[in-house]
Design a protein around this motif. Structure first.
Motif, PDB file in Angstrom:
ATOM      1  N   ARG A 193     -57.451  41.728  30.609  1.00 31.21           N
ATOM      2  CA  ARG A 193     -56.312  42.037  29.730  1.00 31.21           C
ATOM      3  C   ARG A 193     -55.243  40.945  29.900  1.00 31.21           C
ATOM      4  N   LEU A 194     -54.824  40.405  28.777  1.00 34.91           N
ATOM      5  CA  LEU A 194     -53.818  39.353  28.798  1.00 34.91           C
ATOM      6  C   LEU A 194     -52.424  39.974  28.986  1.00 34.91           C
ATOM      7  N   LEU A 195     -51.870  39.759  30.187  1.00 40.34           N
ATOM      8  CA  LEU A 195     -50.558  40.332  30.511  1.00 40.34           C
ATOM      9  C   LEU A 195     -49.786  39.348  31.379  1.00 40.34           C
ATOM     10  N   PRO A 196     -48.472  39.486  31.439  1.00 35.19           N
ATOM     11  CA  PRO A 196     -47.757  38.655  32.414  1.00 35.19           C
ATOM     12  C   PRO A 196     -48.355  38.908  33.803  1.00 35.19           C
ATOM     13  N   GLN A 197     -48.353  37.856  34.602  1.00 36.33           N
ATOM     14  CA  GLN A 197     -49.009  37.946  35.915  1.00 36.33           C
ATOM     15  C   GLN A 197     -48.482  39.139  36.737  1.00 36.33           C
ATOM     16  N   LEU A 198     -49.418  39.965  37.207  1.00 40.66           N
ATOM     17  CA  LEU A 198     -49.013  41.148  37.981  1.00 40.66           C
ATOM     18  C   LEU A 198     -49.202  40.877  39.473  1.00 40.66           C
ATOM     19  N   ARG A 199     -48.236  41.339  40.246  1.00 39.55           N
ATOM     20  CA  ARG A 199     -48.280  41.140  41.709  1.00 39.55           C
ATOM     21  C   ARG A 199     -48.093  42.475  42.421  1.00 39.55           C
ATOM     22  N   GLU A 200     -48.339  42.455  43.740  1.00 37.33           N
ATOM     23  CA  GLU A 200     -48.205  43.689  44.534  1.00 37.33           C
ATOM     24  C   GLU A 200     -46.829  44.322  44.352  1.00 37.33           C
ATOM     25  N   ASN A 201     -46.847  45.654  44.252  1.00 34.62           N
ATOM     26  CA  ASN A 201     -45.638  46.480  44.066  1.00 34.62           C
ATOM     27  C   ASN A 201     -45.043  46.440  42.661  1.00 34.62           C
ATOM     28  N   ASP A 202     -45.599  45.604  41.794  1.00 36.79           N
ATOM     29  CA  ASP A 202     -45.171  45.686  40.389  1.00 36.79           C
ATOM     30  C   ASP A 202     -45.568  47.067  39.857  1.00 36.79           C
ATOM     31  N   GLU A 203     -44.868  47.470  38.820  1.00 33.69           N
ATOM     32  CA  GLU A 203     -45.205  48.757  38.204  1.00 33.69           C
ATOM     33  C   GLU A 203     -45.615  48.548  36.760  1.00 33.69           C
ATOM     34  N   ILE A 204     -46.538  49.370  36.327  1.00 30.47           N
ATOM     35  CA  ILE A 204     -46.965  49.292  34.934  1.00 30.47           C
ATOM     36  C   ILE A 204     -46.978  50.702  34.335  1.00 30.47           C
ATOM     37  N   ALA A 205     -46.878  50.755  33.015  1.00 31.86           N
ATOM     38  CA  ALA A 205     -47.027  52.043  32.318  1.00 31.86           C
ATOM     39  C   ALA A 205     -48.318  51.993  31.519  1.00 31.86           C
ATOM     40  N   ILE A 206     -49.118  53.030  31.651  1.00 27.39           N
ATOM     41  CA  ILE A 206     -50.315  53.153  30.823  1.00 27.39           C
ATOM     42  C   ILE A 206     -49.929  54.072  29.665  1.00 27.39           C
ATOM     43  N   LEU A 207     -50.059  53.553  28.464  1.00 24.39           N
ATOM     44  CA  LEU A 207     -49.496  54.226  27.287  1.00 24.39           C
ATOM     45  C   LEU A 207     -50.437  55.287  26.695  1.00 24.39           C
ATOM     46  N   ASP A 208     -49.863  56.123  25.860  1.00 23.19           N
ATOM     47  CA  ASP A 208     -50.636  57.114  25.086  1.00 23.19           C
ATOM     48  C   ASP A 208     -51.505  57.981  25.985  1.00 23.19           C
ATOM     49  N   ALA A 209     -50.919  58.394  27.104  1.00 20.41           N
ATOM     50  CA  ALA A 209     -51.687  59.166  28.081  1.00 20.41           C
ATOM     51  C   ALA A 209     -51.303  60.643  28.073  1.00 20.41           C
TER      52      ALA A 209
END
Ligand code: PLP
Length: 441
Positions: free
Chosen positions: A377-393
């Protein structure tokens, strides 16, 4: 889109365009319905579910408006299976919704928030005797009968309890909903409903049973249906059936058109309630009949997200995309593992958006190769402790959670009037084994 293979290239900017409830604020980061998500895990831990009640309410109002505008006699029965939390049932009930249930447990949930039994319809291909008995004793609005065998069992229970059971026959129209094969329900090869060719005969039988009140027919051809074409095919068949039944002198007052309205997980067009209302109006208006619908996903799916933290960024070689291991897993959100479902993913902290874009594999920590959220998945580089939201859940998310791998189920939050409420705390470790016993000797 499949998440088990390399995904077609997607762009999170497109996701933002198709999901106007999400904005990225330069300072506050990702906001959901104007509420910043940045500090939530500091207070509530991770992973955490968030349901936005304001979005849910406005979706319900949009749906009912579309049908009311067409002056249709319509009953909206929310499909409880999509998300059975009491706060959601309560909210929708207060908006005027009835419910579609598929088990005694869901019936009890509906009663817990004081839904009028008359506004309950009971679907499901394998209803047990005790479940039917409870429904019949309560005189619920409608039982959707899936077979001749079930019809006769209902008749017997109704006779024994001295009640009359209001029923619709669920018909299998043998129409392809053109959705994922695991959520297709209207083909002859599927277990659901009574074969179209047998429908009239079974309806006649129902009309001759003393303790049965036949209201009409029901059809539900699948879930996440994005075009009106399959509906059109199914509805035309149902209209024909209603006419045939009436020609035989049988009364038909209800047509339950099921659910299945699709949402936009990426850039697909979500089902347009106005288009559906127009379609139903066009096909059914001359029948002078009450229409029921049973939407689940369309109402609650876009109103919910799952927030998760990056536990590890793992590189298996300079050429391979990195593995971003989250603290959420398939035990939380099963849809990617179960249906190869594609969910949008957006980083939460504002600073992440300043980093370079990179293809990344987003995975859960469970020891199963299907514990995947996204491939390359093309996303800004993710690093440890970053947070993401998974949508439409919001739909078929928390309801399908388990505690597999002895992972306590995540906390649930509700945003209401832009305020946050804990609607279910994180499961405790003790509750994982509280009811277990070790036999002596
Ligand atoms: C009988 C019945 N009605 C309604 C629904 C709700 O479907 P959806 O969430 O796709 O609207 C389902 C789910 O598959 C169902 O089985």
């Amino acid at each position: 889109m499949s998440s088990s293979k390399t995904e077609p290239e997607t762009n999170y900017q497109t996701l933002l365009q198709t999901h106007p409830d999400f904005i990225i604020d330069e300072k506050k980061g990702l906001c959901f319905g104007k509420v910043p998500l940045q500090s939530l895990t500091d207070h509530y831990g991770s992973p955490v579910w968030v349901i936005n009640a304001d979005i849910l309410t406005s979706r319900f109002q949009k749906l009912s408006k579309a049908f009311l505008q067409n002056k249709m006699d319509i009953s909206i029965h929310y499909a409880v299976k999509a998300n059975d939390h009491l706060a959601i049932l309560d909210l929708l009930a207060k908006e005027g919704a009835g419910v579609d249930i598929v088990s005694l447990g869901e019936l009890k949930r509906a009663l817990k928030v004081n839904i009028n039994p008359r506004k309950i319809c009971f679907s499901g291909v394998g209803k047990r005797e005790e479940e039917l008995k409870a429904a019949i004793q309560l005189e619920i609005g409608q039982i959707n009968v899936e077979s001749r065998e079930e019809l006769h069992l209902i008749s017997k229970i109704a006779m024994d309890t001295g009640k009359k059971a209001a029923i619709c026959l669920r018909i299998n129209p043998d129409v392809d909903a053109r959705t994922h094969h695991k959520i297709t329900t209207g083909l002859a090869e599927n277990k659901f409903g009574i074969a179209y060719e047998q429908a009239l005969q079974v309806y006649k039988e129902a009309s001759q049973l003393d303790n049965i009140l036949p209201l009409g027919f029901d059809v539900h051809i699948g879930s996440q249906i994005s075009s009106v074409e399959p509906y059109k095919k199914a509805f035309l068949k149902m209209a024909k059936l209603v006419k045939q039944a009436r020609k035989e002198g049988l009364e038909v007052s209800v047509l339950d058109c099921g659910g299945g309205f699709g949402i936009s997980y990426y850039d697909e067009k979500e089902s347009d309630p106005y288009a559906l209302a127009n379609l139903m109006q066009g096909i059914f208006s001359s029948l002078n009949i009450r229409i029921c619908i049973e939407p689940g996903r369309w109402l609650v799916g876009p109103a919910g997200i799952l927030i998760s933290k990056v536990v590890r960024r793992k590189n298996n070689g300079p050429e391979a995309p990195p593995f971003i291991i989250l603290d959420a897993a398939m035990n939380d959100l099963l849809r990617p593992a179960m249906y190869d479902a594609w969910h949008g993913i957006l980083p939460i902290q504002a600073e992440i958006y300043k980093r370079p874009l990179e293809k990344q594999n987003i995975d859960g920590p469970i020891c199963e190769s299907s514990d995947i959220f996204a491939r390359q998945r093309l996303l800004p580089q993710l690093r440890e402790n970053d947070e993401i939201a998974i949508l439409d859940a919001g739909a078929y998310g928390h309801v399908m959670s388990s505690s597999y791998n002895a992972r306590p189920q995540a906390l649930q939050l509700m945003i209401k009037d832009k305020r946050l409420f804990v609607i279910k705390p994180r499961q405790t470790f003790e509750s994982l084994w509280n009811n277990e016993t070790i036999p002596n000797g």
